[in-house]
Structure formats: C-alpha cells, structure tokens
Enzyme design. Structure first.
Site, PDB file in Angstrom:
ATOM      1  N   ARG A  14      41.624  73.201  13.661  1.00  0.00           N
ATOM      2  CA  ARG A  14      41.837  73.640  15.045  1.00  0.00           C
ATOM      3  C   ARG A  14      43.334  73.595  15.404  1.00  0.00           C
ATOM      4  O   ARG A  14      43.991  74.612  15.443  1.00  0.00           O
ATOM      5  CB  ARG A  14      41.027  72.759  16.006  1.00  0.00           C
ATOM      6  CG  ARG A  14      40.773  73.398  17.372  1.00  0.00           C
ATOM      7  CD  ARG A  14      41.971  73.446  18.317  1.00  0.00           C
ATOM      8  NE  ARG A  14      42.506  72.109  18.618  1.00  0.00           N
ATOM      9  CZ  ARG A  14      43.603  71.901  19.336  1.00  0.00           C
ATOM     10  NH1 ARG A  14      44.295  72.918  19.814  1.00  0.00           N
ATOM     11  NH2 ARG A  14      44.050  70.677  19.537  1.00  0.00           N
ATOM     12  N   ASP A  15      43.888  72.421  15.628  1.00  0.00           N
ATOM     13  CA  ASP A  15      45.280  72.374  16.072  1.00  0.00           C
ATOM     14  C   ASP A  15      46.219  72.906  14.993  1.00  0.00           C
ATOM     15  O   ASP A  15      47.265  73.471  15.291  1.00  0.00           O
ATOM     16  CB  ASP A  15      45.677  70.940  16.451  1.00  0.00           C
ATOM     17  CG  ASP A  15      46.899  70.902  17.357  1.00  0.00           C
ATOM     18  OD1 ASP A  15      47.107  71.868  18.121  1.00  0.00           O
ATOM     19  OD2 ASP A  15      47.656  69.924  17.293  1.00  0.00           O
ATOM     20  N   HIS A 207      48.121  61.264  18.646  1.00  0.00           N
ATOM     21  CA  HIS A 207      48.276  62.626  18.122  1.00  0.00           C
ATOM     22  C   HIS A 207      49.767  62.958  18.189  1.00  0.00           C
ATOM     23  O   HIS A 207      50.322  63.083  19.279  1.00  0.00           O
ATOM     24  CB  HIS A 207      47.449  63.568  19.008  1.00  0.00           C
ATOM     25  CG  HIS A 207      47.525  65.012  18.643  1.00  0.00           C
ATOM     26  ND1 HIS A 207      46.486  65.681  18.031  1.00  0.00           N
ATOM     27  CD2 HIS A 207      48.509  65.944  18.801  1.00  0.00           C
ATOM     28  CE1 HIS A 207      46.827  66.956  17.841  1.00  0.00           C
ATOM     29  NE2 HIS A 207      48.055  67.141  18.305  1.00  0.00           N
ATOM     30  N   HIS A 209      53.219  65.236  16.719  1.00  0.00           N
ATOM     31  CA  HIS A 209      53.812  66.365  15.991  1.00  0.00           C
ATOM     32  C   HIS A 209      55.152  65.916  15.428  1.00  0.00           C
ATOM     33  O   HIS A 209      55.850  65.097  16.034  1.00  0.00           O
ATOM     34  CB  HIS A 209      53.972  67.572  16.923  1.00  0.00           C
ATOM     35  CG  HIS A 209      52.671  68.244  17.239  1.00  0.00           C
ATOM     36  ND1 HIS A 209      52.375  69.527  16.879  1.00  0.00           N
ATOM     37  CD2 HIS A 209      51.551  67.771  17.855  1.00  0.00           C
ATOM     38  CE1 HIS A 209      51.150  69.840  17.262  1.00  0.00           C
ATOM     39  NE2 HIS A 209      50.625  68.786  17.870  1.00  0.00           N
ATOM     40  N   CYS A 240      51.458  74.438  19.218  1.00  0.00           N
ATOM     41  CA  CYS A 240      50.768  74.825  20.448  1.00  0.00           C
ATOM     42  C   CYS A 240      51.422  76.082  20.967  1.00  0.00           C
ATOM     43  O   CYS A 240      52.628  76.095  21.176  1.00  0.00           O
ATOM     44  CB  CYS A 240      50.845  73.718  21.491  1.00  0.00           C
ATOM     45  SG  CYS A 240      50.176  74.220  23.093  1.00  0.00           S
ATOM     46  N   ASN A 249      51.732  69.419  13.264  1.00  0.00           N
ATOM     47  CA  ASN A 249      51.165  68.077  13.355  1.00  0.00           C
ATOM     48  C   ASN A 249      51.742  67.205  12.241  1.00  0.00           C
ATOM     49  O   ASN A 249      52.229  67.707  11.234  1.00  0.00           O
ATOM     50  CB  ASN A 249      49.651  68.149  13.139  1.00  0.00           C
ATOM     51  CG  ASN A 249      48.907  68.775  14.296  1.00  0.00           C
ATOM     52  OD1 ASN A 249      48.571  68.100  15.248  1.00  0.00           O
ATOM     53  ND2 ASN A 249      48.658  70.071  14.214  1.00  0.00           N
TER      54      ASN A 249
END
Lengths: 304, 304
Positions: A14-15, A207, A209, A240, A249
């Site tokens: 997903r991300d 989370h 990056h 994003c 990430n």
C-alpha cells in the site's frame, strides 16, 4: 532498555506502491504479499480503499483482496479514509483490520482528506466503530505527527491531544507517522513516551520515511521509548502523493538487519527479504532504495 | 542523556575520495576543504600519506597540503600508516595532527597494512610519539572495530584491549571505526561505553559507513553512550579499497540535519553543506548518496 522482540507491519503493497509512478499489476501485488508472508510477515497493509481518481495505484483494491492467500495467521490491513472506504473494505470479506488516518494539521488534512484535523479524528473514530461492528479490528495512524509539509513544525501537545481523543474510540493501536521524513530521534523518543503515558492501554506503532537519512535512527529511538510495532516497506518503496518530496518508507530489510543484529527479534527472514527486494526491483524496473540488498552478506564465513 | 554539542571531523577529502573511481584534481580537493571550512568545519582529514601505488587517489598529498588555507582555527589531519608516512606528513609543515590506524583483526591488518593487528598497534604508537616529538598531536582509529570483512564478528574484548594498549602512547583521541558498515546501535552503545570505561581520560571519536542504512542510528547511539566526536563526509562519499562492498561514510549533511534538529549543536551550517554536496556531485559527475541534499528544506515557511 530494549525489548527482545518487536512486531513489524509490511506496508510495501500500500504505502510502498501508492506513490510510485510505475503501476504494477494486481497479480504482482498479490505476489508481493505472498513474498512478504514467505519472509515471515504476519501483518500486511495490502491496499487502500480510497477514491481511484485520487490514487489510481489502489484502484484494484477489491481485486487484490480477492487474490490474497487465505491465512488464519496473517492480519490483512486495509487503509480507509472514511465510512465509504470502510464499507468497501468490510464488503470484501478479506480485510481483517481497518487502518484509519488522522492528520495532525488542518492544512495537510485538507490536502489529504478534504477535512480539518479534528474532522479526521471524527472520521477515524467512526471507522474504528464500523470495524468493531463488523467483527474486525480498527487502528489509527496520526499522520504528519513529526512535521507538516505545509505548516512546518507540529506541536507535541497537539499529537498527544489527538491520541487522547482517538483513544475514546478504542482502537487496537495508535500509530505515529513521520509522513514526510523530517523526524529526529530525540523528538521521536519524546513523543512516543508522551503518547504512551497519555494512553497507556493502547500499543504504539511507528511509521518512518527515510527522506533525510534518519529513518533507522528514528526506528531505534522509537523502540527505546516503548513503541512495539514498526511499519516498513520491502525495498524502501513509497511516499505520499500529497507530501512534496517525501521519499521511501524505511526499508524492511534494513530495519530487520539492524534489529536482528542488535538482538531484537522481528520474526522476519533477512535473506528472503533481500530476495524480495531484488524481485520487486525487477518488477518496478529500478534499483530500490534499501541498502542491505546492495551490500554483501554479513557476517560471512571466515576466509582466512 | 544527550550532550548539547558534539565535534565533527570532515573526512570527505580523504576517506571520501580515497575509494572513488573518479580522480579529482588537487585544486578541487583544496576547494572541497575550503567549502568545508566555509560550512563551519574545524577539523578536517585532508589527505593520507600512503603508498601512491596502493592508493593513487592520495598521490598528491604534499600538493594538497601546500594549497591548504592558512587557518589557525582549523586542525588539518593527515592519515598515516607507518613512520615513513608520518615523516612525510610532518615534512609538509601543514599537518596539525597525525591520524594513525590500528586494525582489529589480523586478516584485515594484513590486507590493509601488511602487518598483524598487534603490529598495527605498535605502528600507531610510534606514529603518535613522532607526532608529539614534532610538536603535533596524534590520534588513532581502531578499524574494523565492529566487524571484519574477512573474519566476521570482532570481539569487544579485543577492541577494548587494543584501546588500553594504544592509550599507553597517549593519543589525544581514540576512534572506533565501522569500516565496512556492519555495526548496529546496540553494539555501538556497548562498545563505546566499554572503551570509555577502559580509557576514561581519552575522548572517543566514532566513524561509521552507511553501507546497510544504519549509519545515522549508529551515530545517535554512539553520542548517547558518550562519544564526543563524529567523522562524516560531505555527500556521504567514501569507502575503503580493501573492504569489499564498503559504501560511503555517513553524510555530513544528514548527520548535521539529524543532530541540529535533535538539539545537538555541530557548529556546521546545513545550507552550506547541501550546497557543497551539490558542487561535489557536479565535480564527481554523479548524484552523491547523502539524502538531505535531495529533499526539500524543512521546516519551511508556512504557506497556508
């Protein structure tokens, strides 16, 4: 000081893929999930149920879910932004956990979700309630918790207040996200500790990056402060679309290398992750940001 | 827990350039030193005095020294491996500090310096004595302190014993180098603390490579354990020709970004470092590994 083990959430499907220019097939997304499971992943963010016009990379959310391996020991997470997304995720019958997002600043919340920061807290609370009613679990991530691409610094008080408000909805977990990769380990240690103190019954996930090279330092600081779950993406994929300049990430294999060598068990197999990096790089037709997959194995057998 | 300020040593002109395939001109090396000084660097590893057949990138050591800006407030370090190199460095009249190297394993010491690990301790002790006799200062770095490309894991006891032996020569500093980029922050914290306890009068410097993405996490852990000086290279340049797979040093600008935002002063100016990264990338004709120089500035003025 450090825990003996932590839990990791694989977010590459997903991300990781959401902000890539290269669109990959539904079959490759499912293969990525299968490789993550084979490497030991037991929580995987598999897709998001959002407007396909805004995020075309996730337009096949239902098809991805239909192809997921049936595993009782794996928790599949679907990211949702509102009640409509939650209903879609539940309707698939394949999503075990809904992941909601609240955004720490109004400007970013408007860019990301078309609402205020408080509005995003209300939306997340509704999503968590819907998950529970459907027999699923619900968790929430506070985005831009360490800095906003539009407003700059984000106050710790604001994030702590959001965590307290979100706790009223009884999420199974609260995540703190450095959405644009500006966090530093001192800030991370402080904010994780403050959120834990404010909502002691709720586990904290982080989370990060690696936009400015600090991703693994922040992971280390977060674990030291009591975070128990770490998001990461195979290959260091991701970003994003609404956060200018956001790079990938933290790389699952780099995090696993660091933690396993430091004596913190992750449940993941480094060699399988490195192989998944190389496979995913071939699918994406580029070298992925993760570092360990480019380096020789260590330790190696004595050669002298 | 954390100190308010630390000292940084700019190593791009030596460790940064030593393993690059692209040979840059003496004038560009001097320009790199000038840019480092302009960014605030006050200790700079400017070159090494080694066999030019083994390290052709450093064959112009004397010419680099002749062109160094005359600055009373800057300490110029020359890396030397033996008495012959020390004599060359002293002869230039421009080197303020000799940097010796001892290697933690026999196999690596033989590959790097053609001697045993104990032999490298004896050589470093002689270099430190020569520096003092010439009115200079001498320091030493323990290479492969966190792992060896040939022998694998390196025992902490061995490194501590080396530090104790080297302390007999009264170096102004002992450095611990993760020459091949395999360290993890738990190991770093433990070894830095053990060396500090073993030789409490001697400041500890650390030197990390970001080969597996853990460089900044290791810097953070080292500072937390009491290291007071950090080596870094503008752009994240560098490696070691005798260490297979070794990637770049930690990037000066990434370390400065992390530390300054964490409230640890470095004395360096981030914008000037980013500009130096871009200039050096144009000289080397490639994008350098450092991450901050690729990211948008943060925090930025509010735009809402």
């Amino acid at each position: 000081m450090y825990t003996e083990s932590i839990e990791m959430v694989e977010v590459a499907p997903r991300d990781g893929l959401q902000n890539e220019k290269t669109m990959i097939s539904t079959a490759d997304k499912i293969a990525l999930v299968e490789r993550a499971i084979a490497a030991g992943a037991r929580r995987i963010e598999v897709t998001s149920f959002v407007n396909p016009k805004a995020v075309p990379q996730m337009a096949d959310a239902e098809a991805v879910c239909a192809g997921l391996p049936r595993r009782d020991d794996v928790t599949y997470i679907g990211l949702v932004m509102n009640a409509r997304g939650a209903a879609r995720a539940i309707e698939t019958g394949r999503i075990d956990q809904l992941g909601a997002v609240s955004v720490a600043t109004d400007t970013f919340a408007k860019a990301n979700q078309g609402q205020t920061s408080d509005g995003s807290v209300a939306a997340a609370s509704e999503i968590i309630a819907m998950a529970r009613q459907a027999g699923k679990t619900g968790q929430v991530t506070i985005a831009a918790a360490f800095g906003c691409p539009f407003e700059g610094e984000v106050s710790e008080d604001r994030v702590v207040a959001m965590a307290e408000a979100l706790a009223q909805a009884n999420p199974v977990e609260i995540g703190l996200a450095d959405t644009i990769g500006v966090a530093n380990p001192a800030h991370v240690a402080t904010l994780v500790a403050r959120v834990r103190a404010a909502v002691p019954a709720i586990p904290v996930r982080v989370h990060f990056h690696n936009t400015r090279g600090t991703g693994l330092a922040n992971v280390w600081a977060a674990i030291g402060a009591g975070a128990v779950t770490v998001d990461a993406a195979i290959g260091g994929l991701g970003g994003c679309p609404f956060a200018p300049g956001a790079a990938g990430n933290v790389s699952t294999e780099d995090v696993v290398y660091m933690l396993e060598r430091a004596g913190v068990r992750t449940g993941l197999d480094l060699a399988a992750l490195v192989a998944a990096n190389h496979w995913l790089g071939s699918v994406m037709d580029r070298t992925l940001p993760g570092m360990v997959a480019k380096a020789p194995p260590f330790p190696r057998p004595a050669q002298a």
